[in-house]
Scaffold this active site. Structure first.
Site, PDB file in Angstrom:
ATOM      1  N   GLY A   1      12.286  25.067  36.903  1.00 20.97           N
ATOM      2  CA  GLY A   1      10.901  24.646  36.637  1.00 20.97           C
ATOM      3  C   GLY A   1      10.706  23.159  36.906  1.00 20.97           C
ATOM      4  O   GLY A   1       9.786  22.528  36.374  1.00 20.97           O
TER       5      GLY A   1
ATOM      6  N   GLU B   1       3.673  26.256  34.171  1.00 16.96           N
ATOM      7  CA  GLU B   1       5.039  26.791  34.191  1.00 16.96           C
ATOM      8  C   GLU B   1       5.924  25.973  33.238  1.00 16.96           C
ATOM      9  O   GLU B   1       6.753  26.508  32.504  1.00 16.96           O
ATOM     10  CB  GLU B   1       5.597  26.727  35.622  1.00 16.96           C
TER      11      GLU B   1
ATOM     12  N   GLY C   1      34.823  29.362  15.628  1.00 17.46           N
ATOM     13  CA  GLY C   1      35.228  30.248  16.724  1.00 17.46           C
ATOM     14  C   GLY C   1      34.266  31.394  16.956  1.00 17.46           C
ATOM     15  O   GLY C   1      34.102  31.854  18.093  1.00 17.46           O
TER      16      GLY C   1
END
Ligand SMILES: Cc1cc2nc3c(=O)[nH]c(=O)nc-3n(C[C@H](O)[C@H](O)[C@H](O)COP(=O)(O)OP(=O)(O)OC[C@H]3O[C@@H](n4cnc5c(N)ncnc54)[C@H](O)[C@@H]3O)c2cc1C
Length: 382
Positions: free
Chosen positions: A368, A247, A345
């Site tokens: 995880g 994982e 921006g």
């Protein structure tokens, strides 16, 4: 930026990568905006992904999977992250839950659940975290008590990916609270018409908004004992520890792809953007920042390639997976932040890819297993 070909990506995997990329462009990317608003994907897309071969790609064909290796899951993780398509929770479904069932399930369990997951008929989730226990999994409170040939489950889970749509949930429970880690088991809960099972609201997140992260409640839920993953109670903690490195690699791969994408979109942006009569890319600060980012991304790719070679040889240890997870996610968040700064921006506007990369990336340092827990695991080996 030219795409690097990693040594573990064979010619066959290049073809697979190309087909996955096209599927994502055609079937997922156009709906991502809408899924973010409704906070989940359309149920139907799971079936489409199954038909296409995007689900359970690394599960043997005899169980309905694609017959590939972890490299196939890695390609899917890289491509979804690269396309900034985070809503379909394939990583949890195929990369994680399918492998729990493949590795620990009985033959009967594998035949019952894996083909449905591969076709997209079932959506899978893993429910470990609770309101009172995330990092400290040993202190979970959800209980499964035997009553004849059933377990009776009581408790609640939170932050569960695929929580709204999942109908096959690996629930981490205490079967014997007196035993600490040895009292933890995983029970597979099939949610269709299941009295006492309830889903909470889809949680409102800062990013990855199309992914249905939800709370789950279990109130005297009766599940057949045959749904205990494997044959023996008390193995859950061990099962989790064995599977978590995989994982963590998937999260690291996603982070790698996100940093490379940030570099790509930012290089294109600063080349076009004019400031003080010159291209933003001509400013030394821009050049140095992007040079640093590119160096870090290259180091990440090199480390991940080394980890992938180890995974594919069956040699990746938990410590190295933890290093890959914390380092790549940390660098990814830093690179994306630097790249956003170079957008001025516009970087704060959601219509720019860098803003989406920014909000999607943040959670990677938390889920995880948080990065602090990764460092704790590494420190134990000193
Ligand atoms: C979007 C999203 C999706 C998720 N998907 C799932 C899922 O599908 N299934 C699932 O089970 N869970 C899932 N999670 C939960 C996730 O795994 C947890 O959030 C994570 O493990 C951290 O647990 P916690 O949130 O309870 O934080 P806590 O454990 O309360 O930690 C809080 C802070 O304390 C730090 N900390 C904790 N212990 C230590 C220590 N020993 N030393 C130093 N620092 C420490 C942590 O690093 C963190 O910074 C998901 C979370 C999110 C946000």
């Amino acid at each position: 930026m030219a795409e690097n070909r990693s040594p573990w990506i064979t010619d066959d995997l290049v073809l697979f990568q190309d087909s996955i990329r096209k599927f994502i462009e055609r079937e997922l990317a156009p709906h991502e905006e809408r899924w973010w608003k409704q906070q989940h994907v359309d149920r139907e897309v799971w079936r489409k992904a199954g038909e296409f071969g995007m689900l359970c790609a690394s599960i043997p064909e005899e169980y309905g999977g694609g017959g590939g290796t972890f490299a196939h899951e890695a390609i899917i993780a890289l491509e979804q992250s690269r396309a900034m398509v985070s809503s379909l929770g394939t990583n949890v479904h195929s990369g994680i839950v399918a492998h729990y069932i493949l590795r620990y399930g009985t033959e009967e369990q594998k035949r019952k659940w894996l083909p449905k997951m591969a076709s997209g008929a079932s959506v899978a989730a893993i429910a470990m975290s609770e309101p009172g226990a995330g990092s400290d999994l040993k202190s979970i409170k959800t209980r499964a008590v035997r009553d004849g040939d059933h377990y009776v489950i009581n408790g609640s889970k939170t932050f569960i990916s695929n929580g709204l749509l999942a109908d096959l949930i690996c629930v981490v429970v205490k079967t014997d609270p007196a035993q600490g880690a040895r009292g933890v088991s995983i029970v597979v809960v099939e949610t269709d018409d299941l009295p006492g099972f309830r889903r909470g609201r889809v949680l409102e997140k800062m990013g990855q908004k199309g992914q249905d992260t939800a709370e789950l409640f279990f109130d005297d839920v009766r599940v057949p004992c045959a749904n205990l993953l494997g044959t023996e109670e008390g193995k859950g903690f061990y099962q989790l520890m064995q599977q978590l490195p995989q994982e963590r690699m998937i999260i690291a791969l996603g982070a790698l792809s996100a940093m490379e994408k940030a570099l790509e979109v930012t290089t294109a942006y600063v080349r076009e953007r004019k400031v003080f009569g010159a291209s933003l890319l001509d400013m030394q600060n821009t050049r140095f920042k992007l040079a640093e980012c590119k160096t870090h991304a290259t180091i990440a790719r090199t480390f991940i390639d080394d980890c992938m070679a180890k995974v594919l040889r069956g040699e990746l240890d938990a410590e190295t997976a933890a290093m890959a997870k914390w380092w790549c996610t940390q660098r990814s968040c830093e690179i994306i932040d630097e790249c956003l700064q170079l957008h001025g921006g516009y970087g704060y506007m959601m219509e720019y890819p860098i803003a989406r990369l920014y909000v999607n990336a943040r959670v990677s340092k938390i889920f995880g297993g948080s990065n602090e827990i990764m460092k704790e695991l590494i420190a134990r080996t000193l």
